[in-house]
Motif scaffolding. Structure first.
Motif: not given
Length: 281
Positions: A84, A87, A91, A132, A134-135, A138-139, A142
């Motif tokens: 994560r 990732e 980004l 991205q 929002y990603d 989220r990451l 997490e």
């Protein structure tokens, strides 16, 4: 909180009976030039947005790593956390790389002398961060865990009746004090799960134009014709651009060197070197 010190705000400004000296008037009825002004502003705006959100991403990366540590985990040793984090890093650095490329391939606008960032990379970078963001949230959530929104209120930190017990119960990594753990958690909450966090998301999506505006600029400036001609030559079709083939008419000069100083010349197919088998006597 971070947003109390570094947060942004917007305002509505109404001009009512404002006197503008004539020497300060740039356009007076020449509406045909408004498109160039909008294009120039948007390209610069999207270019700078890339750097702004890359800095925001740095905060999420750093806070996410600190939360992993405070929760008692080493992201380098835990595959699910490492994946994560990588990732998230990919980004952030992905759209930041577009900003760097837009600067490298920038060109000077001759009439004004202003350096214009490359429109393709500027719009691609802005489009990536807009969708991205929002990603990224989220990451960060997490790797940080649910404590980000499950902490007691700040008033309890200084409540003598509960502070000591909370510090014992909510400490995870014995080497990280409780107050440091909650500080990192509240930073991520402030950046991603607060009013300010939601505001950042919306301005990332629509700031400098909607994603559709960026898609149009990418298509308008990208040399699709160059790619179509490349494939045509590889297929040995010898197809050349003509007035009836719009897809082969899109061209983009200035990608010949880092300075983008001159349009590239015609492409030349270089002969392949002889194979080892052919060189064998």
């Amino acid at each position: 909180m971070f947003s109390n010190t570094y947060g942004q705000s917007t305002a509505v400004l109404l001009f009512d009976r404002v006197f503008v000296p004539w020497e300060r008037v740039f356009l007076a009825g020449e509406w045909q030039h408004s498109a160039h002004l909008t294009y120039s502003y948007a390209t610069h705006h999207r270019h700078t947005c890339i750097a702004a959100r890359a800095g925001f991403g740095d905060l999420l990366i750093g806070a996410g790593a600190m939360m992993c540590e405070a929760n008692g985990f080493d992201p380098g040793a835990e595959p699910h956390l490492r994946g994560r984090m990588v990732e998230l890093i990919s980004l952030v650095e992905g759209f930041y790389a577009c900003g760097v490329a837009a600067s490298v391939y920038a060109q000077v606008d001759e009439p004004s002398g202003v350096v214009m960032p490359d429109p393709v990379f500027s719009n691609i970078g802005k489009l990536l961060l807009a969708t991205q963001i929002y990603d990224m949230h989220r990451l960060a959530h997490e790797v940080s865990g649910g404590l980000v929104v499950a902490l007691p209120g700040p008033d309890e930190d200084h409540n003598p009746e509960t502070a000591a017990r909370l510090a014992d119960v909510l400490r995870a990594n014995p080497e990280v004090p409780y107050d440091k753990r909650i500080a990192a958690a509240r930073l991520i909450e402030d950046l991603t799960a607060s009013y300010q966090g939601g505001w950042y998301s919306v301005i990332s999506l629509h700031g400098g134009g909607s994603p559709e505006a960026m898609r149009r600029e990418i298509w308008r400036n990208y040399p699709v014709g160059d790619k179509a001609e490349l494939v045509a030559r590889l297929l040995e079709r010898n197809v050349v651009a003509g007035p009836g083939r719009k897809i082969a008419s899109e061209r983009q000069p200035g990608k010949c060197c880092a300075m983008g100083c001159t349009p590239p010349g015609p492409t030349t197919m270089v002969a392949l070197p002889a194979t080892r088998k052919e060189n064998t006597p």
